[in-house]
Design a protein around this motif. Structure first.
Motif, PDB file in Angstrom:
ATOM      1  N   THR A 248       0.822  -1.205   0.000  1.00 52.67           N
ATOM      2  CA  THR A 248       0.000   0.000   0.000  1.00 52.67           C
ATOM      3  C   THR A 248       0.857   1.257   0.000  1.00 52.67           C
ATOM      4  O   THR A 248       1.696   1.438   0.879  1.00 52.67           O
ATOM      5  CB  THR A 248      -0.927   0.039   1.234  1.00 52.67           C
ATOM      6  OG1 THR A 248      -1.661  -1.180   1.296  1.00 52.67           O
ATOM      7  CG2 THR A 248      -1.886   1.208   1.160  1.00 52.67           C
ATOM      8  N   ILE A 249       0.634   2.106  -0.993  1.00 49.99           N
ATOM      9  CA  ILE A 249       1.344   3.380  -1.097  1.00 49.99           C
ATOM     10  C   ILE A 249       0.317   4.501  -1.035  1.00 49.99           C
ATOM     11  O   ILE A 249      -0.735   4.417  -1.668  1.00 49.99           O
ATOM     12  CB  ILE A 249       2.136   3.463  -2.416  1.00 49.99           C
ATOM     13  CG1 ILE A 249       3.226   2.403  -2.411  1.00 49.99           C
ATOM     14  CG2 ILE A 249       2.722   4.855  -2.622  1.00 49.99           C
ATOM     15  CD1 ILE A 249       3.993   2.307  -3.697  1.00 49.99           C
ATOM     16  N   ARG A 250       0.630   5.545  -0.266  1.00 51.12           N
ATOM     17  CA  ARG A 250      -0.246   6.715  -0.156  1.00 51.12           C
ATOM     18  C   ARG A 250       0.442   7.911  -0.799  1.00 51.12           C
ATOM     19  O   ARG A 250       1.657   8.074  -0.682  1.00 51.12           O
ATOM     20  CB  ARG A 250      -0.542   7.043   1.308  1.00 51.12           C
ATOM     21  CG  ARG A 250      -1.206   5.928   2.053  1.00 51.12           C
ATOM     22  CD  ARG A 250      -1.426   6.274   3.498  1.00 51.12           C
ATOM     23  NE  ARG A 250      -0.131   6.511   4.154  1.00 51.12           N
ATOM     24  CZ  ARG A 250       0.015   6.977   5.386  1.00 51.12           C
ATOM     25  NH1 ARG A 250      -1.034   7.283   6.112  1.00 51.12           N
ATOM     26  NH2 ARG A 250       1.200   7.167   5.902  1.00 51.12           N
TER      27      ARG A 250
ATOM     28  N   PRO B 108       2.280  -0.691  -5.394  1.00 43.99           N
ATOM     29  CA  PRO B 108       3.520  -0.437  -6.128  1.00 43.99           C
ATOM     30  C   PRO B 108       3.435  -0.704  -7.630  1.00 43.99           C
ATOM     31  O   PRO B 108       3.984   0.049  -8.427  1.00 43.99           O
ATOM     32  CB  PRO B 108       4.524  -1.377  -5.456  1.00 43.99           C
ATOM     33  CG  PRO B 108       4.005  -1.542  -4.075  1.00 43.99           C
ATOM     34  CD  PRO B 108       2.502  -1.550  -4.228  1.00 43.99           C
ATOM     35  N   ALA B 109       2.728  -1.738  -8.040  1.00 40.61           N
ATOM     36  CA  ALA B 109       2.633  -2.055  -9.469  1.00 40.61           C
ATOM     37  C   ALA B 109       1.892  -0.964 -10.231  1.00 40.61           C
ATOM     38  O   ALA B 109       2.325  -0.536 -11.308  1.00 40.61           O
ATOM     39  CB  ALA B 109       1.948  -3.403  -9.669  1.00 40.61           C
ATOM     40  N   ALA B 110       0.777  -0.503  -9.695  1.00 44.93           N
ATOM     41  CA  ALA B 110      -0.004   0.541 -10.365  1.00 44.93           C
ATOM     42  C   ALA B 110       0.757   1.864 -10.399  1.00 44.93           C
ATOM     43  O   ALA B 110       0.757   2.560 -11.417  1.00 44.93           O
ATOM     44  CB  ALA B 110      -1.347   0.722  -9.665  1.00 44.93           C
ATOM     45  N   LEU B 111       1.417   2.214  -9.310  1.00 43.19           N
ATOM     46  CA  LEU B 111       2.202   3.455  -9.294  1.00 43.19           C
ATOM     47  C   LEU B 111       3.365   3.362 -10.278  1.00 43.19           C
ATOM     48  O   LEU B 111       3.649   4.314 -11.005  1.00 43.19           O
ATOM     49  CB  LEU B 111       2.714   3.756  -7.890  1.00 43.19           C
ATOM     50  CG  LEU B 111       3.513   5.040  -7.738  1.00 43.19           C
ATOM     51  CD1 LEU B 111       2.700   6.261  -8.169  1.00 43.19           C
ATOM     52  CD2 LEU B 111       4.001   5.198  -6.309  1.00 43.19           C
ATOM     53  N   GLY B 112       4.007   2.220 -10.342  1.00 40.13           N
ATOM     54  CA  GLY B 112       5.095   2.027 -11.303  1.00 40.13           C
ATOM     55  C   GLY B 112       4.623   2.178 -12.740  1.00 40.13           C
ATOM     56  O   GLY B 112       5.294   2.794 -13.569  1.00 40.13           O
TER      57      GLY B 112
END
Length: 66
Positions: free
Chosen positions: A28-30, A45-49
């Motif tokens: 989970t990244i905010r 992380p995958a979606a943000l990357g």
């Protein structure tokens, strides 16, 4: 939520319009922007990357047009 949990982007200048990031765990990244600190986007992380790779490749440039 403590301010020490957030890291300011190295691309943000001193002052306003800064992007902050925080990882709750490995999944989970905010994200938040300094002008709206109570509005927090949550992703993984995958979606943000994928978003970062798309932006770097210029595939999102058309969104700023108009």
């Amino acid at each position: 939520m403590s301010t020490r949990d957030w890291q300011k982007s190295s691309y943000s200048a001193q002052g306003n319009a800064c992007l902050y990031i925080s990882a709750l765990d490995n999944a989970t990244i905010r994200l938040r922007e300094s002008d709206e600190p109570n509005t927090i986007l949550t992703t993984n992380p995958a979606a943000l990357g994928a978003l970062i790779r798309s932006a770097k490749a210029g595939r999102l440039d058309h969104l700023g047009e108009g």
